[in-house]
Scaffold this motif. Structure first.
Motif, PDB file in Angstrom:
ATOM      1  N   LYS A  18      77.613  71.013 -16.078  1.00  0.00           N
ATOM      2  CA  LYS A  18      77.392  69.816 -15.266  1.00  0.00           C
ATOM      3  C   LYS A  18      77.091  70.189 -13.814  1.00  0.00           C
ATOM      4  O   LYS A  18      77.842  70.931 -13.189  1.00  0.00           O
ATOM      5  CB  LYS A  18      78.623  68.896 -15.298  1.00  0.00           C
ATOM      6  CG  LYS A  18      78.377  67.558 -14.587  1.00  0.00           C
ATOM      7  CD  LYS A  18      79.637  66.728 -14.479  1.00  0.00           C
ATOM      8  CE  LYS A  18      80.476  67.110 -13.278  1.00  0.00           C
ATOM      9  NZ  LYS A  18      79.844  66.776 -11.972  1.00  0.00           N
ATOM     10  N   PRO A  19      76.007  69.663 -13.262  1.00  0.00           N
ATOM     11  CA  PRO A  19      75.696  69.949 -11.860  1.00  0.00           C
ATOM     12  C   PRO A  19      76.665  69.253 -10.902  1.00  0.00           C
ATOM     13  O   PRO A  19      77.271  68.231 -11.235  1.00  0.00           O
ATOM     14  CB  PRO A  19      74.277  69.376 -11.683  1.00  0.00           C
ATOM     15  CG  PRO A  19      73.757  69.141 -13.065  1.00  0.00           C
ATOM     16  CD  PRO A  19      74.956  68.868 -13.910  1.00  0.00           C
ATOM     17  N   PHE A  20      76.786  69.815  -9.716  1.00  0.00           N
ATOM     18  CA  PHE A  20      77.528  69.164  -8.637  1.00  0.00           C
ATOM     19  C   PHE A  20      76.897  67.811  -8.309  1.00  0.00           C
ATOM     20  O   PHE A  20      75.675  67.654  -8.340  1.00  0.00           O
ATOM     21  CB  PHE A  20      77.496  70.059  -7.390  1.00  0.00           C
ATOM     22  CG  PHE A  20      77.860  69.348  -6.111  1.00  0.00           C
ATOM     23  CD1 PHE A  20      79.185  69.201  -5.746  1.00  0.00           C
ATOM     24  CD2 PHE A  20      76.877  68.816  -5.290  1.00  0.00           C
ATOM     25  CE1 PHE A  20      79.523  68.535  -4.577  1.00  0.00           C
ATOM     26  CE2 PHE A  20      77.201  68.155  -4.116  1.00  0.00           C
ATOM     27  CZ  PHE A  20      78.535  68.015  -3.761  1.00  0.00           C
ATOM     28  N   GLY A  21      77.734  66.824  -8.008  1.00  0.00           N
ATOM     29  CA  GLY A  21      77.243  65.533  -7.538  1.00  0.00           C
ATOM     30  C   GLY A  21      76.848  64.554  -8.623  1.00  0.00           C
ATOM     31  O   GLY A  21      76.369  63.462  -8.315  1.00  0.00           O
ATOM     32  N   LEU A  22      77.063  64.918  -9.886  1.00  0.00           N
ATOM     33  CA  LEU A  22      76.698  64.036 -10.995  1.00  0.00           C
ATOM     34  C   LEU A  22      77.959  63.442 -11.617  1.00  0.00           C
ATOM     35  O   LEU A  22      78.828  64.169 -12.094  1.00  0.00           O
ATOM     36  CB  LEU A  22      75.916  64.817 -12.055  1.00  0.00           C
ATOM     37  CG  LEU A  22      75.419  64.018 -13.266  1.00  0.00           C
ATOM     38  CD1 LEU A  22      74.390  62.972 -12.842  1.00  0.00           C
ATOM     39  CD2 LEU A  22      74.833  64.952 -14.321  1.00  0.00           C
ATOM     40  N   SER A  23      78.062  62.122 -11.608  1.00  0.00           N
ATOM     41  CA  SER A  23      79.192  61.445 -12.238  1.00  0.00           C
ATOM     42  C   SER A  23      79.117  61.620 -13.750  1.00  0.00           C
ATOM     43  O   SER A  23      78.028  61.658 -14.324  1.00  0.00           O
ATOM     44  CB  SER A  23      79.183  59.955 -11.900  1.00  0.00           C
ATOM     45  OG  SER A  23      79.353  59.747 -10.515  1.00  0.00           O
ATOM     46  N   CYS A  24      80.273  61.708 -14.386  1.00  0.00           N
ATOM     47  CA  CYS A  24      80.282  61.841 -15.842  1.00  0.00           C
ATOM     48  C   CYS A  24      79.879  60.545 -16.530  1.00  0.00           C
ATOM     49  O   CYS A  24      79.215  60.565 -17.563  1.00  0.00           O
ATOM     50  CB  CYS A  24      81.670  62.271 -16.322  1.00  0.00           C
ATOM     51  SG  CYS A  24      82.007  64.025 -16.077  1.00  0.00           S
ATOM     52  N   HIS A  50      86.040  64.554 -22.402  1.00  0.00           N
ATOM     53  CA  HIS A  50      86.849  64.796 -21.204  1.00  0.00           C
ATOM     54  C   HIS A  50      85.911  64.674 -20.017  1.00  0.00           C
ATOM     55  O   HIS A  50      84.713  64.424 -20.183  1.00  0.00           O
ATOM     56  CB  HIS A  50      87.542  66.173 -21.251  1.00  0.00           C
ATOM     57  CG  HIS A  50      86.601  67.338 -21.159  1.00  0.00           C
ATOM     58  ND1 HIS A  50      86.667  68.287 -20.174  1.00  0.00           N
ATOM     59  CD2 HIS A  50      85.550  67.713 -21.939  1.00  0.00           C
ATOM     60  CE1 HIS A  50      85.720  69.193 -20.347  1.00  0.00           C
ATOM     61  NE2 HIS A  50      85.035  68.863 -21.415  1.00  0.00           N
ATOM     62  N   ARG A  51      86.432  64.827 -18.816  1.00  0.00           N
ATOM     63  CA  ARG A  51      85.622  64.593 -17.626  1.00  0.00           C
ATOM     64  C   ARG A  51      85.858  65.657 -16.564  1.00  0.00           C
ATOM     65  O   ARG A  51      86.909  66.293 -16.528  1.00  0.00           O
ATOM     66  CB  ARG A  51      85.930  63.206 -17.028  1.00  0.00           C
ATOM     67  CG  ARG A  51      85.408  62.057 -17.868  1.00  0.00           C
ATOM     68  CD  ARG A  51      85.991  60.731 -17.411  1.00  0.00           C
ATOM     69  NE  ARG A  51      85.383  59.601 -18.096  1.00  0.00           N
ATOM     70  CZ  ARG A  51      85.658  59.227 -19.331  1.00  0.00           C
ATOM     71  NH1 ARG A  51      86.546  59.906 -20.036  1.00  0.00           N
ATOM     72  NH2 ARG A  51      85.061  58.188 -19.875  1.00  0.00           N
ATOM     73  N   LEU A  52      84.862  65.810 -15.709  1.00  0.00           N
ATOM     74  CA  LEU A  52      85.000  66.535 -14.456  1.00  0.00           C
ATOM     75  C   LEU A  52      84.716  65.558 -13.324  1.00  0.00           C
ATOM     76  O   LEU A  52      83.918  64.631 -13.484  1.00  0.00           O
ATOM     77  CB  LEU A  52      84.001  67.700 -14.370  1.00  0.00           C
ATOM     78  CG  LEU A  52      84.194  68.891 -15.316  1.00  0.00           C
ATOM     79  CD1 LEU A  52      83.048  69.881 -15.141  1.00  0.00           C
ATOM     80  CD2 LEU A  52      85.528  69.581 -15.078  1.00  0.00           C
ATOM     81  N   ASP A  53      85.361  65.767 -12.182  1.00  0.00           N
ATOM     82  CA  ASP A  53      85.055  64.947 -11.009  1.00  0.00           C
ATOM     83  C   ASP A  53      83.569  65.037 -10.690  1.00  0.00           C
ATOM     84  O   ASP A  53      82.917  66.050 -10.972  1.00  0.00           O
ATOM     85  CB  ASP A  53      85.837  65.434  -9.785  1.00  0.00           C
ATOM     86  CG  ASP A  53      87.336  65.279  -9.937  1.00  0.00           C
ATOM     87  OD1 ASP A  53      87.766  64.481 -10.790  1.00  0.00           O
ATOM     88  OD2 ASP A  53      88.066  65.959  -9.193  1.00  0.00           O
ATOM     89  N   LYS A  71      87.638  63.804 -32.825  1.00  0.00           N
ATOM     90  CA  LYS A  71      88.194  65.112 -33.194  1.00  0.00           C
ATOM     91  C   LYS A  71      88.425  65.979 -31.962  1.00  0.00           C
ATOM     92  O   LYS A  71      89.511  66.544 -31.779  1.00  0.00           O
ATOM     93  CB  LYS A  71      87.245  65.823 -34.161  1.00  0.00           C
ATOM     94  CG  LYS A  71      87.622  67.278 -34.430  1.00  0.00           C
ATOM     95  CD  LYS A  71      86.579  67.979 -35.290  1.00  0.00           C
ATOM     96  CE  LYS A  71      86.873  69.471 -35.397  1.00  0.00           C
ATOM     97  NZ  LYS A  71      85.865  70.170 -36.251  1.00  0.00           N
ATOM     98  N   TRP A  72      87.427  66.067 -31.084  1.00  0.00           N
ATOM     99  CA  TRP A  72      87.527  66.973 -29.939  1.00  0.00           C
ATOM    100  C   TRP A  72      88.417  66.418 -28.834  1.00  0.00           C
ATOM    101  O   TRP A  72      89.037  67.185 -28.094  1.00  0.00           O
ATOM    102  CB  TRP A  72      86.133  67.333 -29.438  1.00  0.00           C
ATOM    103  CG  TRP A  72      85.513  68.357 -30.338  1.00  0.00           C
ATOM    104  CD1 TRP A  72      84.735  68.132 -31.432  1.00  0.00           C
ATOM    105  CD2 TRP A  72      85.692  69.770 -30.255  1.00  0.00           C
ATOM    106  NE1 TRP A  72      84.405  69.313 -32.039  1.00  0.00           N
ATOM    107  CE2 TRP A  72      84.973  70.335 -31.339  1.00  0.00           C
ATOM    108  CE3 TRP A  72      86.373  70.608 -29.386  1.00  0.00           C
ATOM    109  CZ2 TRP A  72      84.932  71.713 -31.560  1.00  0.00           C
ATOM    110  CZ3 TRP A  72      86.329  71.982 -29.600  1.00  0.00           C
ATOM    111  CH2 TRP A  72      85.619  72.519 -30.675  1.00  0.00           C
ATOM    112  N   THR A  73      88.523  65.114 -28.746  1.00  0.00           N
ATOM    113  CA  THR A  73      89.487  64.521 -27.814  1.00  0.00           C
ATOM    114  C   THR A  73      90.906  64.918 -28.210  1.00  0.00           C
ATOM    115  O   THR A  73      91.739  65.268 -27.364  1.00  0.00           O
ATOM    116  CB  THR A  73      89.354  62.990 -27.791  1.00  0.00           C
ATOM    117  OG1 THR A  73      88.042  62.638 -27.349  1.00  0.00           O
ATOM    118  CG2 THR A  73      90.377  62.369 -26.848  1.00  0.00           C
TER     119      THR A  73
END
Length: 219
Positions: A18-24, A50-53, A71-73
């Motif tokens: 995931k690039p910087f500055g991109l909302s999930c 899951h998420r990253l800021d 399953k992955w959650t």
């Protein structure tokens, strides 16, 4: 729209960078988001597990369908997925390796939060501020999460006295201002660089280097 690099793919998931500055996730006021942009690129709907800021870059998992997402959650919740981060910080940290166990207040209640950390590099830089010499201590820190609270790494490092560079919510605002001016840094210096997944009965590790904007800061 930013192209989102795919590191690994099977019939259930994608490991992406995931690039910087991109909302999930999309929402009010969000022009671009990982879930919408990647779905458009691939031609089918992807599911977040899951998420990253928004301001954190790096490796994360997305699922190809709702069954795989469930399953992955569960695998992430049961700690069968291991994640490692690198952060560039400024301040003081002692000891240089340890475990931070401090509750984080979220959604009206205190929640247990555990972060393992290890300093892997340290250095100093001199700055002239208002005609006076200021010496700042910098650290590159490896981190592993035992729990996954919102902003956990950022909060824990700030409470340790060594906040992440570029953190405008939990960081040292005065120091951030100096660093942004002198080093031309705008990004949060935090990236998810390694993820270990249970795939076909074997733990498979995927890793990336820290992004270029973090390398510039560590010179």
């Amino acid at each position: 729209m930013k192209t989102i690099p795919i590191i690994y793919e099977n019939n259930e998931i994608l490991v992406i960078n995931k690039p910087f500055g991109l909302s999930c996730q999309g929402g009010q006021g969000v022009v671009h988001s990982l879930d919408e942009d990647l779905s458009k690129e691939l031609g089918y709907k992807i599911f977040l597990v899951h998420r990253l800021d928004k301001d954190t870059s790096g490796l994360m998992i997305v699922a190809k369908d709702s069954k795989s997402a469930s399953k992955w959650t569960k695998l992430i919740s049961s700690k069968q997925v291991k994640k490692e981060y690198n952060a560039l910080c400024v301040g003081k940290i002692n000891p240089v390796k340890g475990v931070i166990e401090e509750e984080i207040f979220q959604h009206g209640e205190s929640k247990n939060a555990i972060t393992k950390y290890e300093v892997i590099k340290s250095w100093q830089k001199d700055f002239i501020v208002d005609l006076n010499k200021t010496v700042l201590n910098f650290f590159q820190i490896k981190l592993e999460l035992e729990t996954g609270r919102m902003h956990q790494i950022r909060i824990h490092l700030s409470k340790m006295g060594c906040p992440i560079i570029g953190d405008d919510q939990h960081g040292n605002f005065k120091v951030n201002k100096i660093i942004k001016k002198e080093l031309k840094i705008k990004q949060l210096m935090l990236s998810s660089i390694k993820i270990t997944l249970p795939i076909d009965g074997v733990n498979r590790e995927f890793s990336i280097d820290i992004p270029d904007y973090m390398k510039i800061c560590s010179i």
